[in-house]
Design a protein around this motif. Structure first.
Motif, short mmCIF file in Angstrom:
data_model
loop_
_atom_site.label_atom_id
_atom_site.label_comp_id
_atom_site.label_asym_id
_atom_site.label_seq_id
_atom_site.Cartn_x
_atom_site.Cartn_y
_atom_site.Cartn_z
N ASP A 106 -18.97 29.03 0.34
CA ASP A 106 -19.97 30.08 0.50
C ASP A 106 -19.75 31.26 -0.44
O ASP A 106 -20.65 32.07 -0.65
N LEU A 107 -18.54 31.36 -1.03
CA LEU A 107 -18.29 32.46 -1.97
C LEU A 107 -18.90 32.20 -3.34
O LEU A 107 -19.10 33.14 -4.11
N ALA A 108 -19.19 30.96 -3.66
CA ALA A 108 -19.75 30.63 -4.97
C ALA A 108 -21.09 31.32 -5.15
O ALA A 108 -22.00 31.18 -4.32
N GLY A 109 -21.21 32.10 -6.21
CA GLY A 109 -22.45 32.81 -6.50
C GLY A 109 -22.59 34.16 -5.82
O GLY A 109 -23.48 34.93 -6.18
N LYS A 110 -21.75 34.46 -4.84
CA LYS A 110 -21.82 35.77 -4.19
C LYS A 110 -21.32 36.85 -5.14
O LYS A 110 -20.41 36.63 -5.93
N VAL A 111 -21.91 38.04 -5.00
CA VAL A 111 -21.49 39.17 -5.82
C VAL A 111 -20.44 39.96 -5.04
O VAL A 111 -20.66 40.36 -3.90
N VAL A 112 -19.31 40.15 -5.69
CA VAL A 112 -18.16 40.81 -5.07
C VAL A 112 -17.82 42.06 -5.88
O VAL A 112 -17.91 42.05 -7.11
N PHE A 113 -17.44 43.12 -5.18
CA PHE A 113 -17.00 44.34 -5.86
C PHE A 113 -15.58 44.67 -5.43
O PHE A 113 -15.29 44.73 -4.23
N ILE A 114 -14.71 44.92 -6.42
CA ILE A 114 -13.30 45.21 -6.16
C ILE A 114 -12.93 46.52 -6.86
O ILE A 114 -13.13 46.66 -8.06
N SER A 115 -12.38 47.45 -6.12
CA SER A 115 -11.87 48.67 -6.74
C SER A 115 -10.40 48.48 -7.11
O SER A 115 -9.66 47.80 -6.42
N ALA B 91 -21.45 52.90 -10.33
CA ALA B 91 -20.96 51.61 -10.82
C ALA B 91 -21.34 50.49 -9.88
O ALA B 91 -21.77 49.41 -10.31
N ILE B 92 -21.20 50.73 -8.59
CA ILE B 92 -21.57 49.72 -7.59
C ILE B 92 -23.05 49.37 -7.71
O ILE B 92 -23.44 48.20 -7.75
N ARG B 93 -23.88 50.39 -7.80
CA ARG B 93 -25.33 50.16 -7.85
C ARG B 93 -25.75 49.51 -9.17
O ARG B 93 -26.69 48.72 -9.19
N GLN B 94 -25.04 49.84 -10.25
CA GLN B 94 -25.37 49.22 -11.53
C GLN B 94 -25.04 47.73 -11.52
O GLN B 94 -25.84 46.90 -11.98
N PHE B 95 -23.88 47.39 -10.98
CA PHE B 95 -23.54 45.97 -10.86
C PHE B 95 -24.57 45.25 -9.99
O PHE B 95 -24.99 44.13 -10.32
N ALA B 96 -24.97 45.87 -8.90
CA ALA B 96 -25.94 45.25 -8.00
C ALA B 96 -27.29 45.06 -8.68
O ALA B 96 -27.96 44.03 -8.49
N ALA B 97 -27.69 46.04 -9.48
CA ALA B 97 -28.97 45.95 -10.18
C ALA B 97 -28.97 44.80 -11.18
O ALA B 97 -29.98 44.13 -11.39
N GLU B 98 -27.79 44.54 -11.77
CA GLU B 98 -27.70 43.51 -12.80
C GLU B 98 -27.38 42.12 -12.25
O GLU B 98 -27.81 41.11 -12.82
N GLU B 99 -26.63 42.06 -11.15
CA GLU B 99 -26.14 40.78 -10.65
C GLU B 99 -26.68 40.38 -9.29
O GLU B 99 -26.61 39.21 -8.92
N GLY B 100 -27.17 41.35 -8.54
CA GLY B 100 -27.62 41.07 -7.19
C GLY B 100 -26.82 41.89 -6.19
O GLY B 100 -25.82 42.52 -6.54
N VAL C 224 -22.63 50.13 -0.37
CA VAL C 224 -22.95 48.71 -0.22
C VAL C 224 -23.67 48.37 1.08
O VAL C 224 -24.39 47.35 1.13
N VAL C 225 -23.52 49.17 2.12
CA VAL C 225 -24.12 48.82 3.40
C VAL C 225 -25.63 48.62 3.31
O VAL C 225 -26.16 47.63 3.86
N PRO C 226 -26.39 49.49 2.64
CA PRO C 226 -27.84 49.24 2.58
C PRO C 226 -28.20 47.91 1.93
O PRO C 226 -29.11 47.21 2.41
N MET C 227 -27.52 47.54 0.87
CA MET C 227 -27.84 46.27 0.22
C MET C 227 -27.36 45.08 1.05
O MET C 227 -27.99 44.02 1.04
N MET C 228 -26.27 45.24 1.79
CA MET C 228 -25.83 44.17 2.68
C MET C 228 -26.84 43.96 3.81
O MET C 228 -27.12 42.82 4.21
N LYS C 229 -27.40 45.04 4.32
CA LYS C 229 -28.42 44.92 5.37
C LYS C 229 -29.60 44.10 4.88
O LYS C 229 -30.08 43.19 5.56
#
Length: 258
Positions: free
Chosen positions: A13-22, A83-92, A135-140
């Motif tokens: 289930d992790l394949a293709g998921k977008v992950v963010f790591i600080s 940075a989080i929102r930019q990654f999400a805009a580009e990758e999902g 991240v919570v709004p996009m996870m919702k």
């Protein structure tokens, strides 16, 4: 692929998921980044270690994996959330958040300043809350997700000269439990991953001498070194649907010290 880098478990289930790591360029963070990339995740990470982050990104992408790096000082909340929102805009949408970044600077009470205390909070606690906020709004919208906050056994075992850091890491536990309650109805799981004394290059260089090795030997139930890859294996479990009904918990990986 080396034996150290080879996945022990595969989480489809992790394949293709977008992950963010600080703090994903060195130490535990580097292992987290590589572990998620090898699961097929779109692994986005930030760090102030720009050279190391760019090198890790290039190495993983050269192997056909998907890693995205951006320089970011996570103590600057606006930059972190951008940075989080930019990654999400580009990758999902970000579906897994690993709040890994930290700095365990030693200090004593007599020399403690407000500036040092506030900076310690910013690095070790504040960024975790505001990364979650981003991240919570996009996870919702995506139907759920997993937030993994990072704690420490330091306050549990009463490490000396770490009171400010330990205060932050103890607070992470309360933050995790309340966020889990607030957002569980939206399918968002929130847990704390609690490492023991992990033998990163930084720890080995600055703190681990013969006396420290003896302390580790006396206190861990299990022999041997606690390594970043041991932390990464728990992080994969918590990010995947294998832990679908796990939330508001503290998962300690310390060789049995606490």
């Amino acid at each position: 692929m080396s034996d150290a880098a080879r996945p022990i478990a595969i989480y489809p289930d992790l394949a293709g998921k977008v992950v963010f790591i600080s703090g994903g360029a060195t130490g535990i963070g580097e292992e987290l980044t590589e572990a998620y990339a090898r699961q097929g995740a779109v692994t986005c990470f930030v760090d102030i270690a720009e050279k190391e982050g760019e090198a890790l990104e290039a190495r993983l992408n050269a192997e056909g994996l998907k890693a995205r790096f951006a320089y970011c000082d996570i103590t600057k909340t606006a930059d972190l959330q951008a940075a989080i929102r930019q990654f999400a805009a580009e990758e999902g949408p970000i579906r897994v958040l690993l709040n890994n970044a930290a700095n365990d600077k030693r200090h004593d009470l007599e020399g403690l300043t407000e500036e040092f205390f506030d900076q310690t909070i910013a690095v070790n606690l504040r960024h975790q809350m505001f990364a979650a906020q981003a991240v919570v709004p996009m996870m919702k919208v995506a139907g759920g997700g997993s937030i993994v906050n990072f704690g420490s056994v330091s306050w549990m075992i009463k490490n000396p000269n770490l009171a400010a850091y330990a205060a932050c890491k103890a607070a992470v536990h309360g933050m995790t439990r309340c966020l889990a309650r607030d957002h569980g109805a939206d399918g968002i799981r929130v847990n704390t991953l609690v490492p023991g004394w992990v033998m990163t290059d930084k720890q080995l260089k600055l703190w681990v001498d013969d006396a420290a090795r003896e302390t580790i030997k006396m206190n861990q139930c299990l022999p041997g070194q606690l390594l970043p890859r041991h932390i990464a294996q728990m992080a994969l479990f918590l990010g995947s649907e294998a832990s679908a009904m796990c939330t508001a918990q503290n998962y300690i990986v310390d060789g049995g010290w606490t």
